[in-house]
Design a protein around this motif. Structure first.
Motif, PDB file in Angstrom:
ATOM      1  N   ASP A  46       0.857  -1.176   0.000  1.00  0.00           N
ATOM      2  CA  ASP A  46       0.000   0.000   0.000  1.00  0.00           C
ATOM      3  C   ASP A  46       0.895   1.228   0.000  1.00  0.00           C
ATOM      4  O   ASP A  46       1.930   1.227   0.672  1.00  0.00           O
ATOM      5  CB  ASP A  46      -0.913   0.019   1.228  1.00  0.00           C
ATOM      6  N   PRO A  47       0.532   2.271  -0.724  1.00  0.00           N
ATOM      7  CA  PRO A  47       1.373   3.463  -0.736  1.00  0.00           C
ATOM      8  C   PRO A  47       1.504   4.127   0.635  1.00  0.00           C
ATOM      9  O   PRO A  47       2.454   4.850   0.882  1.00  0.00           O
ATOM     10  CB  PRO A  47       0.703   4.402  -1.737  1.00  0.00           C
ATOM     11  N   ASP A  48       0.574   3.839   1.513  1.00  0.00           N
ATOM     12  CA  ASP A  48       0.631   4.387   2.870  1.00  0.00           C
ATOM     13  C   ASP A  48       0.990   3.254   3.830  1.00  0.00           C
ATOM     14  O   ASP A  48       0.154   2.388   4.120  1.00  0.00           O
ATOM     15  CB  ASP A  48      -0.710   5.003   3.245  1.00  0.00           C
ATOM     16  N   PRO A  49       2.220   3.220   4.334  1.00  0.00           N
ATOM     17  CA  PRO A  49       2.646   2.124   5.210  1.00  0.00           C
ATOM     18  C   PRO A  49       1.789   1.972   6.466  1.00  0.00           C
ATOM     19  O   PRO A  49       1.577   0.856   6.930  1.00  0.00           O
ATOM     20  CB  PRO A  49       4.092   2.485   5.577  1.00  0.00           C
ATOM     21  N   GLU A  50       1.281   3.063   6.996  1.00  0.00           N
ATOM     22  CA  GLU A  50       0.447   2.975   8.199  1.00  0.00           C
ATOM     23  C   GLU A  50      -0.906   2.346   7.871  1.00  0.00           C
ATOM     24  O   GLU A  50      -1.426   1.535   8.636  1.00  0.00           O
ATOM     25  CB  GLU A  50       0.266   4.356   8.835  1.00  0.00           C
ATOM     26  N   VAL A  51      -1.472   2.684   6.741  1.00  0.00           N
ATOM     27  CA  VAL A  51      -2.725   2.058   6.304  1.00  0.00           C
ATOM     28  C   VAL A  51      -2.500   0.561   6.123  1.00  0.00           C
ATOM     29  O   VAL A  51      -3.308  -0.258   6.563  1.00  0.00           O
ATOM     30  CB  VAL A  51      -3.256   2.717   5.014  1.00  0.00           C
ATOM     31  N   HIS A  52      -1.388   0.195   5.481  1.00  0.00           N
ATOM     32  CA  HIS A  52      -1.059  -1.214   5.296  1.00  0.00           C
ATOM     33  C   HIS A  52      -0.982  -1.928   6.643  1.00  0.00           C
ATOM     34  O   HIS A  52      -1.587  -2.994   6.831  1.00  0.00           O
ATOM     35  CB  HIS A  52       0.275  -1.347   4.542  1.00  0.00           C
ATOM     36  N   ARG A  53      -0.267  -1.342   7.587  1.00  0.00           N
ATOM     37  CA  ARG A  53      -0.089  -1.964   8.905  1.00  0.00           C
ATOM     38  C   ARG A  53      -1.428  -2.151   9.619  1.00  0.00           C
ATOM     39  O   ARG A  53      -1.728  -3.234  10.125  1.00  0.00           O
ATOM     40  CB  ARG A  53       0.843  -1.122   9.778  1.00  0.00           C
ATOM     41  N   VAL A  54      -2.241  -1.122   9.640  1.00  0.00           N
ATOM     42  CA  VAL A  54      -3.531  -1.207  10.327  1.00  0.00           C
ATOM     43  C   VAL A  54      -4.423  -2.248   9.656  1.00  0.00           C
ATOM     44  O   VAL A  54      -5.061  -3.061  10.330  1.00  0.00           O
ATOM     45  CB  VAL A  54      -4.219   0.174  10.382  1.00  0.00           C
ATOM     46  N   LEU A  55      -4.470  -2.234   8.338  1.00  0.00           N
ATOM     47  CA  LEU A  55      -5.305  -3.216   7.638  1.00  0.00           C
ATOM     48  C   LEU A  55      -4.843  -4.636   7.919  1.00  0.00           C
ATOM     49  O   LEU A  55      -5.653  -5.506   8.250  1.00  0.00           O
ATOM     50  CB  LEU A  55      -5.313  -2.952   6.132  1.00  0.00           C
TER      51      LEU A  55
END
Length: 184
Positions: free
Chosen positions: A152-161
């Motif tokens: 995901d281009p947003d690492p924090e979004v990736h982590r949370v998901l």
């Protein structure tokens, strides 16, 4: 792993061009190699439209704004990245929306091959991976997400998901852990 398929989703040149992780294609190629070695079908899911995009409406924020010819036949950006290029005989499914199921024959392909466990990879975690997982869970598929096989281009979004959302409906593993389990 009878009944299992590895889904490699949206790993197309125009999409991979936005990935800011140089190791991603090689890592994903490792998952594809492990699946093939274990006799697990690899199913490539791509985004594709007819010339002129008659499937796209301006009301759709994602697809209504695509430039003419994007992801249509002949568009070099729609080609699957060479690191995970399909082998002869591997299935390529073309979808028309974010989920791998929407506008495609994926479910028909899976049911015909008696595949009920999907291992998900692709770009982006917040797009095709999340949408496909939700729909697949509603269709009663067993699910595994390869956390480092998704981007995901947003690492924090990736982590949370991965840690909080996808893990509610799927087993979450790394490519290395999954590959080792196949070889073990």
């Amino acid at each position: 792993m009878p009944g299992t398929a590895l889904l490699v989703m949206d790993v197309q040149q125009a999409i991979i061009a936005h990935v800011r992780d140089d190791g991603y294609p090689a890592r994903l190629a490792g998952a594809v190699k492990a699946a093939r070695a274990a006799g697990i079908p690899v199913i490539h899911v791509v985004l594709g439209f007819r010339a002129g995009h008659p499937e796209c409406t301006p009301r759709n924020k994602n697809f209504g704004a695509l430039p003419p010819g994007a992801f249509a036949e002949g568009d070099p950006g729609s080609v699957i990245h060479p690191a995970v290029e399909p082998l002869p005989g591997e299935t390529v499914v073309t979808k028309k929306r974010v989920s791998a199921f929407t506008g495609s024959d994926l479910e028909l392909v899976l049911r015909a091959a008696d595949l009920d466990h999907l291992v998900l990879t692709g770009v982006a975690t917040s797009g095709v991976v999340l949408s496909t997982l939700r729909q697949a869970a509603d269709l009663d598929y067993r699910l595994t997400v390869l956390s480092d096989g998704c981007y995901d281009p947003d690492p924090e979004v990736h982590r949370v998901l991965v840690d909080k959302v996808l893990a509610r409906q799927a087993e979450v593993s790394t490519i290395e852990e999954w590959s080792a389990a196949l070889a073990g």
